[in-house]
Write a protein that holds these residues in place. Structure first.
Motif, PDB file in Angstrom:
ATOM      1  N   GLY A   1      13.187  13.381  15.831  1.00 53.82           N
ATOM      2  CA  GLY A   1      14.414  13.490  15.038  1.00 53.82           C
ATOM      3  C   GLY A   1      14.156  13.266  13.561  1.00 53.82           C
ATOM      4  N   ARG A   2      12.900  13.078  13.202  1.00 58.09           N
ATOM      5  CA  ARG A   2      12.551  12.854  11.799  1.00 58.09           C
ATOM      6  C   ARG A   2      11.320  13.661  11.452  1.00 58.09           C
ATOM      7  N   MET A   3      11.073  13.792  10.181  1.00 57.30           N
ATOM      8  CA  MET A   3       9.850  14.460   9.761  1.00 57.30           C
ATOM      9  C   MET A   3       9.333  13.717   8.538  1.00 57.30           C
TER      10      MET A   3
ATOM     11  N   VAL B   1      15.853   5.585  -5.786  1.00 57.90           N
ATOM     12  CA  VAL B   1      16.558   6.262  -6.881  1.00 57.90           C
ATOM     13  C   VAL B   1      16.556   7.786  -6.677  1.00 57.90           C
ATOM     14  N   TRP B   2      15.625   8.331  -5.911  1.00 62.19           N
ATOM     15  CA  TRP B   2      15.739   9.756  -5.527  1.00 62.19           C
ATOM     16  C   TRP B   2      17.004   9.969  -4.698  1.00 62.19           C
ATOM     17  N   ARG B   3      17.289   9.035  -3.843  1.00 55.74           N
ATOM     18  CA  ARG B   3      18.538   9.127  -3.061  1.00 55.74           C
ATOM     19  C   ARG B   3      19.753   9.072  -3.998  1.00 55.74           C
ATOM     20  N   GLU B   4      19.691   8.175  -4.973  1.00 52.34           N
ATOM     21  CA  GLU B   4      20.780   8.082  -5.954  1.00 52.34           C
ATOM     22  C   GLU B   4      20.908   9.388  -6.742  1.00 52.34           C
TER      23      GLU B   4
ATOM     24  N   ASP C   1       0.822  -1.219   0.000  1.00 57.05           N
ATOM     25  CA  ASP C   1       0.000   0.000   0.000  1.00 57.05           C
ATOM     26  C   ASP C   1       0.853   1.266   0.000  1.00 57.05           C
ATOM     27  N   TYR C   2       2.126   1.094  -0.250  1.00 55.78           N
ATOM     28  CA  TYR C   2       3.079   2.199  -0.096  1.00 55.78           C
ATOM     29  C   TYR C   2       2.711   3.408  -0.951  1.00 55.78           C
ATOM     30  N   GLY C   3       2.246   3.171  -2.172  1.00 54.52           N
ATOM     31  CA  GLY C   3       1.988   4.256  -3.121  1.00 54.52           C
ATOM     32  C   GLY C   3       1.098   5.338  -2.535  1.00 54.52           C
TER      33      GLY C   3
ATOM     34  N   THR D   1      17.833  13.263  12.713  1.00 50.27           N
ATOM     35  CA  THR D   1      18.714  12.111  12.944  1.00 50.27           C
ATOM     36  C   THR D   1      18.977  11.359  11.638  1.00 50.27           C
ATOM     37  N   ASP D   2      18.198  11.639  10.598  1.00 46.01           N
ATOM     38  CA  ASP D   2      18.477  10.985   9.309  1.00 46.01           C
ATOM     39  C   ASP D   2      19.127  11.960   8.334  1.00 46.01           C
ATOM     40  N   TRP D   3      19.776  12.998   8.882  1.00 42.86           N
ATOM     41  CA  TRP D   3      20.383  14.001   8.011  1.00 42.86           C
ATOM     42  C   TRP D   3      21.323  13.346   7.000  1.00 42.86           C
ATOM     43  N   ASP D   4      21.150  13.766   5.771  1.00 41.65           N
ATOM     44  CA  ASP D   4      21.985  13.255   4.698  1.00 41.65           C
ATOM     45  C   ASP D   4      22.420  14.450   3.850  1.00 41.65           C
ATOM     46  N   PRO D   5      23.728  14.603   3.622  1.00 40.39           N
ATOM     47  CA  PRO D   5      24.184  15.826   2.954  1.00 40.39           C
ATOM     48  C   PRO D   5      23.561  16.020   1.574  1.00 40.39           C
ATOM     49  N   ALA D   6      23.360  14.941   0.830  1.00 42.18           N
ATOM     50  CA  ALA D   6      22.842  15.087  -0.537  1.00 42.18           C
ATOM     51  C   ALA D   6      21.316  15.225  -0.545  1.00 42.18           C
ATOM     52  N   SER D   7      20.608  14.349   0.153  1.00 38.70           N
ATOM     53  CA  SER D   7      19.140  14.393   0.115  1.00 38.70           C
ATOM     54  C   SER D   7      18.602  15.667   0.752  1.00 38.70           C
ATOM     55  N   ASN D   8      19.272  16.141   1.788  1.00 33.14           N
ATOM     56  CA  ASN D   8      18.808  17.368   2.435  1.00 33.14           C
ATOM     57  C   ASN D   8      18.971  18.563   1.492  1.00 33.14           C
TER      58      ASN D   8
ATOM     59  N   LEU E   1      19.229  18.523  -1.816  1.00 33.28           N
ATOM     60  CA  LEU E   1      18.316  18.414  -2.960  1.00 33.28           C
ATOM     61  C   LEU E   1      16.888  18.742  -2.534  1.00 33.28           C
ATOM     62  N   GLY E   2      16.482  18.218  -1.369  1.00 36.30           N
ATOM     63  CA  GLY E   2      15.121  18.470  -0.883  1.00 36.30           C
ATOM     64  C   GLY E   2      14.853  19.953  -0.721  1.00 36.30           C
ATOM     65  N   TRP E   3      15.828  20.672  -0.181  1.00 38.31           N
ATOM     66  CA  TRP E   3      15.637  22.107   0.032  1.00 38.31           C
ATOM     67  C   TRP E   3      15.622  22.876  -1.277  1.00 38.31           C
TER      68      TRP E   3
ATOM     69  N   THR F   1       7.302   1.787  -6.537  1.00 39.14           N
ATOM     70  CA  THR F   1       7.388   3.158  -6.004  1.00 39.14           C
ATOM     71  C   THR F   1       8.505   3.236  -4.966  1.00 39.14           C
ATOM     72  N   PHE F   2       8.684   2.187  -4.194  1.00 41.09           N
ATOM     73  CA  PHE F   2       9.777   2.145  -3.212  1.00 41.09           C
ATOM     74  C   PHE F   2      11.131   2.214  -3.939  1.00 41.09           C
ATOM     75  N   LEU F   3      11.263   1.460  -5.024  1.00 41.00           N
ATOM     76  CA  LEU F   3      12.514   1.525  -5.794  1.00 41.00           C
ATOM     77  C   LEU F   3      12.733   2.935  -6.321  1.00 41.00           C
TER      78      LEU F   3
HETATM   79  P1  FAD Z   1      10.697   5.881   2.309  1.00 40.29           P
HETATM   80  O1  FAD Z   1       9.504   6.510   1.783  1.00 40.29           O
HETATM   81  O2  FAD Z   1      10.538   4.562   2.984  1.00 40.29           O
HETATM   82  O3  FAD Z   1      11.792   5.816   1.181  1.00 40.29           O
HETATM   83  C1  FAD Z   1      12.850   4.862   1.161  1.00 40.29           C
HETATM   84  C2  FAD Z   1      14.189   5.566   1.051  1.00 40.29           C
HETATM   85  O4  FAD Z   1      14.276   6.286  -0.177  1.00 40.29           O
HETATM   86  C3  FAD Z   1      14.433   6.618   2.122  1.00 40.29           C
HETATM   87  O5  FAD Z   1      14.883   6.037   3.313  1.00 40.29           O
HETATM   88  C4  FAD Z   1      15.452   7.514   1.470  1.00 40.29           C
HETATM   89  O6  FAD Z   1      16.754   6.989   1.570  1.00 40.29           O
HETATM   90  C5  FAD Z   1      15.027   7.477   0.009  1.00 40.29           C
HETATM   91  N1  FAD Z   1      14.183   8.644  -0.286  1.00 40.29           N
HETATM   92  C6  FAD Z   1      12.842   8.753  -0.176  1.00 40.29           C
HETATM   93  N2  FAD Z   1      12.424   9.969  -0.572  1.00 40.29           N
HETATM   94  C7  FAD Z   1      13.527  10.665  -0.922  1.00 40.29           C
HETATM   95  C8  FAD Z   1      13.746  11.975  -1.421  1.00 40.29           C
HETATM   96  N3  FAD Z   1      12.744  12.837  -1.646  1.00 40.29           N
HETATM   97  N4  FAD Z   1      15.025  12.358  -1.663  1.00 40.29           N
HETATM   98  C9  FAD Z   1      16.058  11.517  -1.456  1.00 40.29           C
HETATM   99  N5  FAD Z   1      15.894  10.264  -0.995  1.00 40.29           N
HETATM  100  C10 FAD Z   1      14.656   9.832  -0.735  1.00 40.29           C
HETATM  101  N6  FAD Z   1      16.139  12.415   3.307  1.00 40.29           N
HETATM  102  C11 FAD Z   1      17.184  12.008   4.050  1.00 40.29           C
HETATM  103  O7  FAD Z   1      17.479  10.823   4.081  1.00 40.29           O
HETATM  104  N7  FAD Z   1      17.923  12.907   4.766  1.00 40.29           N
HETATM  105  C12 FAD Z   1      17.645  14.246   4.771  1.00 40.29           C
HETATM  106  O8  FAD Z   1      18.360  15.027   5.409  1.00 40.29           O
HETATM  107  C13 FAD Z   1      16.518  14.695   4.020  1.00 40.29           C
HETATM  108  N8  FAD Z   1      16.156  16.005   4.017  1.00 40.29           N
HETATM  109  C14 FAD Z   1      15.074  16.416   3.270  1.00 40.29           C
HETATM  110  C15 FAD Z   1      14.737  17.784   3.253  1.00 40.29           C
HETATM  111  C16 FAD Z   1      13.636  18.240   2.515  1.00 40.29           C
HETATM  112  C17 FAD Z   1      13.298  19.721   2.505  1.00 40.29           C
HETATM  113  C18 FAD Z   1      12.865  17.318   1.772  1.00 40.29           C
HETATM  114  C19 FAD Z   1      11.690  17.776   0.971  1.00 40.29           C
HETATM  115  C20 FAD Z   1      13.205  15.961   1.780  1.00 40.29           C
HETATM  116  C21 FAD Z   1      14.306  15.486   2.516  1.00 40.29           C
HETATM  117  N9  FAD Z   1      14.663  14.109   2.543  1.00 40.29           N
HETATM  118  C22 FAD Z   1      15.761  13.721   3.280  1.00 40.29           C
HETATM  119  C23 FAD Z   1      13.959  13.122   1.699  1.00 40.29           C
HETATM  120  C24 FAD Z   1      12.788  12.358   2.384  1.00 40.29           C
HETATM  121  O9  FAD Z   1      11.927  13.240   3.032  1.00 40.29           O
HETATM  122  C25 FAD Z   1      13.262  11.278   3.353  1.00 40.29           C
HETATM  123  O10 FAD Z   1      14.248  10.474   2.737  1.00 40.29           O
HETATM  124  C26 FAD Z   1      12.115  10.367   3.799  1.00 40.29           C
HETATM  125  O11 FAD Z   1      11.103  11.118   4.420  1.00 40.29           O
HETATM  126  C27 FAD Z   1      12.654   9.306   4.725  1.00 40.29           C
HETATM  127  O12 FAD Z   1      11.617   8.479   5.227  1.00 40.29           O
HETATM  128  P2  FAD Z   1      11.609   6.929   4.924  1.00 40.29           P
HETATM  129  O13 FAD Z   1      12.948   6.342   5.162  1.00 40.29           O
HETATM  130  O14 FAD Z   1      10.459   6.357   5.639  1.00 40.29           O
HETATM  131  O15 FAD Z   1      11.365   6.943   3.348  1.00 40.29           O
END
Ligand code: FAD
Length: 470
Positions: free
Chosen positions: A335-337, A273-276, A220-222, A369-376, A378-380, A267-269
């Motif tokens: 520590g998460r959002m 790939v967003w992380r990649e 039901d992830y989608g 607590t899940d801070w990641d230099p690249a995903s953070n 890109l997200g911002w 969708t999980f994959l």
């Molecule tokens: P799931 O939905 O279970 O996804 C599985 C995995 O895919 C995640 O654990 C993560 O590694 C990757 N993933 C999912 N969504 C994204 C995304 N949008 N971008 C990159 N990778 C993704 N993610 C971080 O890990 N660290 C951060 O510091 C971070 N900062 C963010 C800041 C902003 C402003 C935004 C919009 C997004 C950020 N994210 C960050 C991406 C995303 O919100 C989290 O990866 C996700 O909420 C983690 O929850 P989960 O492990 O249950 O994700």
């Protein structure tokens, strides 16, 4: 001669190309973790969480392989040189990282150690695909997510390696530092008191979480992944960022679920790939972490005032916009959002409040607590509109409409906002435990009215965007 295995964000035993290769040599192995210049620069929450990861990994390593994790503090190059001298090791091996701070450090270490005659070798493992192996049709890097997804969706990252068994120790162990002496939680006042109840530390726990997610939630992830009140996602980001689980392990589990007919598994994959994609971009354009990726945004009138009344309200979860405040408070306590929350608070800060995304990036870096230099990064930049494949700036999330779509019955808001509730839940009260006392907030204060209203903020942001002239 022995090998030093330098562990960083790869604190696991399985799905570990470097460790597997080291085990195959049959040489004595000396695993080390360094509190070096990169760790020194981490925000409070990531450093605290990293300390937990190191503690857990050291115990598992010793239990399974018989090897100790040697801890040392100082500049990476100097400490590694000292260890090579002390142990007469012939090589130093590690798993590659791709953000600019890590690359700067690792390049120096590699070239200097090589000049010393030491076998300095790096391995893949943090990503599914090395950033330079994913190319567009014309040989460049991807600036847009969907074509990158199409390019890699059918690629096989290879099977994750099994954890090694007992490994060969050195004749004599170097003296280690004590983890407690590093005080990695020193700046994390809310850590042990509040957030500790919400972390899931270590390889075993991460594998358990992946198993439970694939068994019960991936189907039901989608739809569920978008609802912040529902536990619909994997929660693996804190484990992936410290390498407590490997990306190929997650990928393989997702593929298996797809083969079993769980359609949403793809969708999980895609999220993996967003992380990649984030690392692909950070590798090819390191400025992603520090400045507007689209340079024309340098002219935009972002406010850089970190302490304005509006930004302070945002930081404190008191903007008067319930969805924004609930999400900010969730981050304090856990520590998460939730990803939906991250998008909404980022949009609100950069559009309604017109504050620079770097302010939000830094605030997240201190509190996640899940801070990641690249995903953070890109997200911002994605949220602010200044990044690659970003939402157009004029697509301003309306926090009130988002509430109707993603938290219609108010469960998420009630979970995190105590004000106005006769009997607030423990989660909402925990926020008042988590925040610094100096903020002077208490549960009997009235919930604030909006610092910037949904419509007013949108209009102001769009006017500034229009005036920017592009
Ligand atoms: P799931 O939905 O279970 O996804 C599985 C995995 O895919 C995640 O654990 C993560 O590694 C990757 N993933 C999912 N969504 C994204 C995304 N949008 N971008 C990159 N990778 C993704 N993610 C971080 O890990 N660290 C951060 O510091 C971070 N900062 C963010 C800041 C902003 C402003 C935004 C919009 C997004 C950020 N994210 C960050 C991406 C995303 O919100 C989290 O990866 C996700 O909420 C983690 O929850 P989960 O492990 O249950 O994700």
């Amino acid at each position: 001669a022995s090998l030093i295995l330098w562990f960083r964000r790869d604190l696991r035993l399985s799905d570990h190309p470097m460790l597997t290769a080291a085990a195959a040599t049959g040489r004595p192995l000396i695993p080390v973790f360094l509190h070096d210049e990169v760790v020194e620069s981490h925000g409070a929450a990531p450093r605290w969480r990293l300390g937990l990861a190191v503690e857990s990994f050291a115990a598992r390593l010793e239990d399974r392989t018989g090897l100790r994790l040697v801890l040392r503090r100082g500049r990476a190059l100097e400490v590694l040189r000292g260890l090579v001298r002390e142990t007469e090791a012939a090589g130093v091996w590690w798993t590659r990282l791709y953000d600019p701070d890590a690359i700067r450090r690792d390049k120096e270490v590699k070239s200097e150690l090589k000049a010393d005659g030491v076998e300095a070798r790096s391995f893949p493992g943090h990503l599914l695909f090395e950033p330079w192996t994913v190319e567009t049709g014309t040989g460049g890097y991807y600036r847009v997510y969907t074509p990158m997804w199409k390019a890699v969706r059918g690629r096989d990252p290879g099977p994750p390696e099994a954890a090694p068994g007992r490994l060969r120790p050195p004749d004599r162990w170097p003296d280690p530092d004590r983890l407690d002496d590093w005080a990695m939680g020193a700046d994390m006042n809310r850590g042990a008191r509040v957030v500790a109840g919400h972390v899931r530390v270590g390889e075993e726990a991460a594998q358990g979480a992946l198993g439970a997610f694939v068994a019960h939630r991936i189907a039901d992830y989608g739809a569920a992944r978008d609802l912040p009140a529902v536990e619909g996602t994997s929660g693996l980001s804190e484990n992936l960022t410290y390498g407590e689980i490997g990306p190929r392990t997650c990928w393989a589990a997702g593929r298996r679920a797809m083969e079993e007919g769980k359609a949403d598994a793809e969708t999980f994959l895609k999220e993996l790939v967003w992380r990649e994609f984030a690392y692909h971009l950070v590798y090819h354009t390191p400025r992603l972490v520090s400045g507007n990726w689209r340079e024309e945004w340098d002219a935009f009138p972002w406010s850089e005032d970190e302490d304005s009344a509006e930004v302070t309200a945002w930081k404190q979860g008191r903007t008067g916009m319930e969805f924004v405040d609930a999400a900010m408070r969730e981050m304090y306590v856990t520590g998460r959002m939730h990803n939906r929350g991250r998008m909404i608070v980022a949009s609100y800060l950069t559009k309604h409040l017109m504050a620079h995304w770097r302010i939000g990036q830094r605030w997240f870096e201190t509190h996640l607590t899940d801070w990641d230099p690249a995903s953070n990064a890109l997200g911002w930049q994605w949220s602010a509109g200044s990044g690659p494949d970003a939402t157009p700036y004029f697509r301003v999330f309306n926090p009130e409409t988002q509430v109707e779509r993603f938290d219609r019955d108010g469960t998420y808001r009630r979970r995190w906002i105590a004000e106005g509730q006769a009997r607030p839940p423990a989660t909402a009260l925990a926020y008042f435990d988590a925040i610094p006392r100096s903020w002077g907030l208490s549960t009997d204060m009235a919930y604030p009215s909006p610092v910037v209203g949904a419509t007013e903020g949108r209009e102001r942001a769009l006017a500034a965007y229009g005036a920017r002239g592009s």
